[in-house]
Design a protein around this motif. Structure first.
Motif, PDB file in Angstrom:
ATOM      1  N   MET A   1      37.235  61.257  66.577  1.00  0.00           N
ATOM      2  CA  MET A   1      38.730  61.406  67.043  1.00  0.00           C
ATOM      3  C   MET A   1      39.028  62.803  67.124  1.00  0.00           C
ATOM      4  N   CYS A   2      40.385  63.075  67.220  1.00  0.00           N
ATOM      5  CA  CYS A   2      40.860  64.445  67.208  1.00  0.00           C
ATOM      6  C   CYS A   2      40.807  65.123  65.902  1.00  0.00           C
ATOM      7  N   ARG A   3      40.332  66.411  65.837  1.00  0.00           N
ATOM      8  CA  ARG A   3      40.241  66.983  64.834  1.00  0.00           C
ATOM      9  C   ARG A   3      41.654  67.558  64.237  1.00  0.00           C
ATOM     10  N   ASN A   4      42.576  67.634  65.252  1.00  0.00           N
ATOM     11  CA  ASN A   4      43.980  67.888  64.945  1.00  0.00           C
ATOM     12  C   ASN A   4      44.907  66.747  63.971  1.00  0.00           C
ATOM     13  N   ILE A   5      44.311  65.627  64.245  1.00  0.00           N
ATOM     14  CA  ILE A   5      44.969  64.542  63.479  1.00  0.00           C
ATOM     15  C   ILE A   5      44.427  64.650  61.803  1.00  0.00           C
ATOM     16  N   VAL A   6      45.161  64.677  61.065  1.00  0.00           N
ATOM     17  CA  VAL A   6      44.958  64.692  59.640  1.00  0.00           C
ATOM     18  C   VAL A   6      45.268  63.427  58.987  1.00  0.00           C
ATOM     19  N   PRO A   7      44.485  63.038  58.047  1.00  0.00           N
ATOM     20  CA  PRO A   7      45.221  61.859  57.173  1.00  0.00           C
ATOM     21  C   PRO A   7      46.481  62.149  56.582  1.00  0.00           C
ATOM     22  N   LEU A   8      47.295  60.839  56.585  1.00  0.00           N
ATOM     23  CA  LEU A   8      48.487  61.169  56.023  1.00  0.00           C
ATOM     24  C   LEU A   8      48.889  60.221  54.999  1.00  0.00           C
ATOM     25  N   ASN A   9      47.976  59.313  54.721  1.00  0.00           N
ATOM     26  CA  ASN A   9      48.245  58.351  53.692  1.00  0.00           C
ATOM     27  C   ASN A   9      47.821  59.089  52.181  1.00  0.00           C
ATOM     28  N   ASN A  10      48.578  58.612  51.353  1.00  0.00           N
ATOM     29  CA  ASN A  10      48.125  59.105  49.722  1.00  0.00           C
ATOM     30  C   ASN A  10      48.465  60.604  49.781  1.00  0.00           C
ATOM     31  N   LEU A  11      49.471  61.127  50.145  1.00  0.00           N
ATOM     32  CA  LEU A  11      49.687  62.456  49.960  1.00  0.00           C
ATOM     33  C   LEU A  11      50.776  62.773  49.002  1.00  0.00           C
ATOM     34  N   GLU A  19      55.411  64.548  60.572  1.00  0.00           N
ATOM     35  CA  GLU A  19      54.049  64.640  60.752  1.00  0.00           C
ATOM     36  C   GLU A  19      53.506  63.371  61.578  1.00  0.00           C
ATOM     37  N   CYS A  20      54.184  62.214  61.346  1.00  0.00           N
ATOM     38  CA  CYS A  20      53.850  60.880  61.916  1.00  0.00           C
ATOM     39  C   CYS A  20      53.990  61.098  63.499  1.00  0.00           C
ATOM     40  N   HIS A  21      55.133  61.879  63.837  1.00  0.00           N
ATOM     41  CA  HIS A  21      55.350  62.003  65.144  1.00  0.00           C
ATOM     42  C   HIS A  21      54.148  62.840  65.860  1.00  0.00           C
ATOM     43  N   ASP A  22      54.052  64.184  64.994  1.00  0.00           N
ATOM     44  CA  ASP A  22      52.828  64.938  65.441  1.00  0.00           C
ATOM     45  C   ASP A  22      51.626  64.261  65.615  1.00  0.00           C
ATOM     46  N   ALA A  23      51.079  63.409  64.642  1.00  0.00           N
ATOM     47  CA  ALA A  23      49.880  62.729  64.794  1.00  0.00           C
ATOM     48  C   ALA A  23      50.059  61.689  66.194  1.00  0.00           C
ATOM     49  N   ALA A  24      51.080  60.979  66.245  1.00  0.00           N
ATOM     50  CA  ALA A  24      51.381  60.129  67.637  1.00  0.00           C
ATOM     51  C   ALA A  24      51.082  61.196  68.750  1.00  0.00           C
ATOM     52  N   LEU A  25      51.663  62.144  68.899  1.00  0.00           N
ATOM     53  CA  LEU A  25      51.741  63.075  69.844  1.00  0.00           C
ATOM     54  C   LEU A  25      50.185  63.669  70.216  1.00  0.00           C
ATOM     55  N   GLN A  26      49.441  63.892  69.409  1.00  0.00           N
ATOM     56  CA  GLN A  26      48.083  64.238  69.511  1.00  0.00           C
ATOM     57  C   GLN A  26      47.225  63.124  70.154  1.00  0.00           C
ATOM     58  N   PHE A  27      47.486  61.822  69.307  1.00  0.00           N
ATOM     59  CA  PHE A  27      46.803  60.811  69.784  1.00  0.00           C
ATOM     60  C   PHE A  27      46.954  60.427  71.338  1.00  0.00           C
ATOM     61  N   VAL A  28      48.369  60.292  71.510  1.00  0.00           N
ATOM     62  CA  VAL A  28      48.657  60.168  73.247  1.00  0.00           C
ATOM     63  C   VAL A  28      48.248  61.267  74.035  1.00  0.00           C
ATOM     64  N   ARG A  29      47.939  62.567  73.519  1.00  0.00           N
ATOM     65  CA  ARG A  29      47.456  63.576  74.413  1.00  0.00           C
ATOM     66  C   ARG A  29      45.948  63.208  74.609  1.00  0.00           C
ATOM     67  N   LYS A  30      45.308  62.925  73.715  1.00  0.00           N
ATOM     68  CA  LYS A  30      43.952  62.575  73.804  1.00  0.00           C
ATOM     69  C   LYS A  30      43.687  61.442  74.490  1.00  0.00           C
ATOM     70  N   ILE A  31      44.334  60.239  74.513  1.00  0.00           N
ATOM     71  CA  ILE A  31      44.008  59.110  75.112  1.00  0.00           C
ATOM     72  C   ILE A  31      44.610  59.365  76.665  1.00  0.00           C
ATOM     73  N   SER A  32      45.506  60.045  76.857  1.00  0.00           N
ATOM     74  CA  SER A  32      45.983  60.220  78.363  1.00  0.00           C
ATOM     75  C   SER A  32      45.060  61.337  78.925  1.00  0.00           C
ATOM     76  N   GLY A  33      44.565  62.194  78.306  1.00  0.00           N
ATOM     77  CA  GLY A  33      43.756  63.369  78.630  1.00  0.00           C
ATOM     78  C   GLY A  33      44.592  64.433  79.305  1.00  0.00           C
ATOM     79  N   THR A  34      45.906  64.489  78.700  1.00  0.00           N
ATOM     80  CA  THR A  34      46.742  65.330  79.184  1.00  0.00           C
ATOM     81  C   THR A  34      47.825  66.142  78.177  1.00  0.00           C
ATOM     82  N   THR A  35      47.922  67.301  77.917  1.00  0.00           N
ATOM     83  CA  THR A  35      48.774  67.853  76.982  1.00  0.00           C
ATOM     84  C   THR A  35      50.339  67.978  77.662  1.00  0.00           C
TER      85      THR A  35
END
Length: 104
Positions: A1-11, A19-35
């Motif tokens: 997966m994307c190296r910019n998405i870091v584990p958010l559990n148990n911190l 942070e949840c929004h940023d991870a979601a944004l990175q995920f959608v960017r990766k899936i859609s193929g566009t920033t």
């Protein structure tokens, strides 16, 4: 997966909504193929980010573990060290490849 998405559990402290929004944004960017989606796709893109951010928040909130909480700074230090190793290995490989071409 994307190296910019870091584990958010148990911190410690727990993951923030941002942070949840940023991870979601990175995920959608990766899936859609566009920033940066086109104006025609902006609404769909934003909706996907918000839905995934909500799902991420629910997931992180509902997960349970018996493991001790991870220290954010220690985890960030580990990530930086892995990244430095990776980039150093790439640099060494490129130098060796260049030297081999020069020797031929």
């Amino acid at each position: 997966m994307c190296r910019n998405i870091v584990p958010l559990n148990n911190l410690e402290p727990a993951a923030s909504d941002a942070e949840c929004h940023d991870a979601a944004l990175q995920f959608v960017r990766k899936i859609s193929g566009t920033t940066a989606p086109s104006r025609a796709n902006q609404v769909v893109f934003d909706r996907a980010v918000e839905e995934i951010a909500r799902a991420t928040r629910a997931l992180v909130d509902d997960l349970t573990t018996s493991a001790p909480r991870k220290n954010r700074e220690e985890e960030a230090t580990k990530r930086r060290a892995r990244s430095a190793e990776r980039y150093e290995a790439i640099r060494v490989y490129q130098q060796e490849k260049k030297a081999a071409r020069s020797a031929s």
